[in-house]
Design an enzyme around this catalytic site. Structure first.
Site, PDB file in Angstrom:
ATOM      1  N   CYS A   1      26.009  43.468  33.951  1.00  0.00           N
ATOM      2  CA  CYS A   1      26.266  42.369  34.895  1.00  0.00           C
ATOM      3  C   CYS A   1      27.009  42.872  36.131  1.00  0.00           C
ATOM      4  O   CYS A   1      27.988  43.620  36.025  1.00  0.00           O
ATOM      5  CB  CYS A   1      27.086  41.274  34.218  1.00  0.00           C
ATOM      6  SG  CYS A   1      27.511  39.892  35.290  1.00  0.00           S
TER       7      CYS A   1
ATOM      8  N   CYS B   1      31.282  43.794  29.955  1.00  0.00           N
ATOM      9  CA  CYS B   1      30.598  43.413  31.196  1.00  0.00           C
ATOM     10  C   CYS B   1      29.120  43.806  31.152  1.00  0.00           C
ATOM     11  O   CYS B   1      28.295  43.187  31.826  1.00  0.00           O
ATOM     12  CB  CYS B   1      31.264  44.079  32.410  1.00  0.00           C
ATOM     13  SG  CYS B   1      32.847  43.369  32.861  1.00  0.00           S
TER      14      CYS B   1
ATOM     15  N   ASP C   1      53.959  39.943  38.478  1.00  0.00           N
ATOM     16  CA  ASP C   1      53.482  40.268  39.820  1.00  0.00           C
ATOM     17  C   ASP C   1      54.654  40.362  40.792  1.00  0.00           C
ATOM     18  O   ASP C   1      54.543  39.950  41.952  1.00  0.00           O
ATOM     19  CB  ASP C   1      52.472  39.217  40.291  1.00  0.00           C
ATOM     20  CG  ASP C   1      51.673  39.658  41.510  1.00  0.00           C
ATOM     21  OD1 ASP C   1      51.560  40.876  41.736  1.00  0.00           O
ATOM     22  OD2 ASP C   1      51.171  38.779  42.235  1.00  0.00           O
TER      23      ASP C   1
ATOM     24  N   CYS D   1      39.329  42.580  51.074  1.00  0.00           N
ATOM     25  CA  CYS D   1      39.428  41.457  50.145  1.00  0.00           C
ATOM     26  C   CYS D   1      39.998  40.230  50.855  1.00  0.00           C
ATOM     27  O   CYS D   1      41.036  40.309  51.526  1.00  0.00           O
ATOM     28  CB  CYS D   1      40.321  41.852  48.970  1.00  0.00           C
ATOM     29  SG  CYS D   1      40.588  40.523  47.782  1.00  0.00           S
TER      30      CYS D   1
ATOM     31  N   CYS E   1      40.888  33.893  47.381  1.00  0.00           N
ATOM     32  CA  CYS E   1      39.448  33.807  47.116  1.00  0.00           C
ATOM     33  C   CYS E   1      39.229  33.972  45.618  1.00  0.00           C
ATOM     34  O   CYS E   1      39.771  34.890  45.001  1.00  0.00           O
ATOM     35  CB  CYS E   1      38.703  34.901  47.875  1.00  0.00           C
ATOM     36  SG  CYS E   1      36.913  34.923  47.590  1.00  0.00           S
TER      37      CYS E   1
ATOM     38  N   CYS F   1      31.778  34.641  37.383  1.00  0.00           N
ATOM     39  CA  CYS F   1      31.776  35.466  36.168  1.00  0.00           C
ATOM     40  C   CYS F   1      31.348  34.657  34.942  1.00  0.00           C
ATOM     41  O   CYS F   1      31.951  33.621  34.622  1.00  0.00           O
ATOM     42  CB  CYS F   1      33.171  36.041  35.933  1.00  0.00           C
ATOM     43  SG  CYS F   1      33.308  37.015  34.411  1.00  0.00           S
TER      44      CYS F   1
ATOM     45  N   CYS G   1      34.735  36.028  42.897  1.00  0.00           N
ATOM     46  CA  CYS G   1      34.361  36.982  41.850  1.00  0.00           C
ATOM     47  C   CYS G   1      34.690  36.444  40.464  1.00  0.00           C
ATOM     48  O   CYS G   1      34.126  36.897  39.464  1.00  0.00           O
ATOM     49  CB  CYS G   1      35.018  38.340  42.083  1.00  0.00           C
ATOM     50  SG  CYS G   1      36.819  38.328  42.012  1.00  0.00           S
TER      51      CYS G   1
ATOM     52  N   CYS H   1      30.796  38.989  46.201  1.00  0.00           N
ATOM     53  CA  CYS H   1      31.949  39.232  47.085  1.00  0.00           C
ATOM     54  C   CYS H   1      31.512  39.155  48.549  1.00  0.00           C
ATOM     55  O   CYS H   1      30.703  39.968  49.005  1.00  0.00           O
ATOM     56  CB  CYS H   1      32.571  40.596  46.792  1.00  0.00           C
ATOM     57  SG  CYS H   1      34.014  40.947  47.836  1.00  0.00           S
TER      58      CYS H   1
ATOM     59  N   CYS I   1      30.024  39.700  39.984  1.00  0.00           N
ATOM     60  CA  CYS I   1      31.226  39.693  40.820  1.00  0.00           C
ATOM     61  C   CYS I   1      31.057  40.585  42.043  1.00  0.00           C
ATOM     62  O   CYS I   1      31.502  40.246  43.151  1.00  0.00           O
ATOM     63  CB  CYS I   1      32.447  40.109  40.004  1.00  0.00           C
ATOM     64  SG  CYS I   1      32.359  41.751  39.251  1.00  0.00           S
TER      65      CYS I   1
END
Length: 367
Positions: free
Chosen positions: A207, A204, A150, A230, A257, A264, A260, A214, A210
């Protein structure tokens, strides 16, 4: 440069050894991706064109270089991808999900994203990737590489999903059937060839947990996040005022945050880390907004030393908490109002116009 290029057998043997070393260093999985990400370029360009990156202008500046590893680091032939779990050692899966979701029902408590409660992951992951590279050199000889976590214009989620670390969930994060999404990603761009590992299929299904949870509606389509809405972006990357229409939706989130992810279903399989680096630091967990808002700059720097929160500085820390205090004030019992108002009034004449603006907004939530 690497001393030689492996044949298929060598590549498999090398990867097996790299995985063994990686596990010793705290990584849970290693994969390999090629460098042709051209099929991801149209979605990247559309995301940028829609302005979903907000003021993350570096994403625009680097443009398609993010999808072209061999341009970002000339000579790159393969990308080794790595996964490092970060749930603290004391976590008891799957109870942590219930515990974290319950924090959202305590408006007076400041909630810090799970990943940010320990040491700064950028430092931890990169340092261990470099140690892994030192070991790889004993296997393949001198080679060229760059390690990322990152920390550069890298399409790390794309590389991770292509190399089998998981699939892209509807929240846009990488999801694994055996590890959920509570892990950091890292990459090593190398100048020798390794056989790519296979991607996995998505699971997924229908579903939408998430998307539904939010608070600000930031997941605008399956797999697509508008960063401008976000809470992680608003509390961390955003340097200016938080849009007024979004403030009431932020609840008691003061840094990042996890909503989400905590909702899950796959995160019941999330793995805990073996590293003490990601143990929770007590001043950041379970503390009341009033107490956190009282930190002066020296206290803020002391309590966030070595962690990722320090990057937002004391001013934005106060900005974020002021919003949370306003949300708490709006729904507070009469006996709680005085303490919340007193905390806000203590910063009403703060030297920062950014802080003053958010304090004034917060006070106006209970006129």
């Amino acid at each position: 440069m690497a001393t030689s290029l492996p044949n298929h057998t060598d590549s498999g043997q090398w990867l097996a050894q790299i995985r063994a070393w990686a596990h010793e260093l705290g990584f849970s999985q290693i994969g390999v991706s090629g460098v042709d990400l051209s099929s991801a370029e149209p979605d990247l360009l559309q995301w940028l064109a829609l302005g979903y990156h907000g003021n993350l202008h570096y994403m625009e500046r680097h443009g398609l270089m993010r999808a072209r590893p061999a341009e970002l680091v000339p000579g790159t032939i393969s990308v080794i991808t790595a996964r490092m779990p970060y749930l603290p050692r004391a976590t008891t899966p799957p109870d942590w999900q219930t515990r974290e979701l319950s924090r959202l029902d305590q408006p007076g408590e400041g909630v810090v994203s799970l990943y940010a409660r320990g040491r700064d992951y950028h430092k931890v992951v990169r340092a261990r990737l470099r140690k892994l590279c030192d070991r790889i050199e004993t296997l393949v000889g001198p080679f060229g590489y760059r390690a990322f976590s990152d920390s550069a214009p890298v399409l790390e989620k794309e590389l991770a999903s292509r190399s089998g670390q998981g699939w892209r969930g509807k929240h846009s994060l990488v999801l694994s059937r055996d590890a959920g999404s509570m892990f950091f990603l890292g990459e090593i761009f190398v100048d020798f060839a390794l056989e790519p590992t296979d991607p996995v299929s998505a699971h997924c299904g229908t579903c939408t947990a998430c998307i539904d949870i939010c608070p600000t509606g930031a997941i605008v389509a399956p797999g697509v996040v508008d960063a401008r809405r976000c809470i992680s972006y608003l509390t961390i990357e955003n340097h200016g005022p938080i849009p007024e229409e979004l403030r009431p939706l932020m609840g008691n989130h003061i840094y990042g945050c996890d909503d989400c992810q905590t909702i899950c279903p796959w995160n019941k399989y999330a793995q805990t880390t073996d590293l003490p680096d990601f143990d929770e630091r007590s001043p950041l967990v379970g503390h009341q907004l009033v107490a956190l808002f009282a930190w002066d700059e020296a206290t803020f720097l002391k309590n966030t030393e070595g962690g990722p929160i320090r990057r937002i500085n004391h001013e934005r820390w106060l900005r974020n908490i002021a919003v949370a205090l306003g949300n708490a004030l709006r729904q507070a019992d009469p006996e709680q109002v005085q303490a919340l108002r007193a905390a806000l009034l203590s910063r009403a004449d703060h030297a920062s116009a950014l802080v003053r603006e958010h304090v004034a907004w917060a006070l106006a939530q209970r006129d």
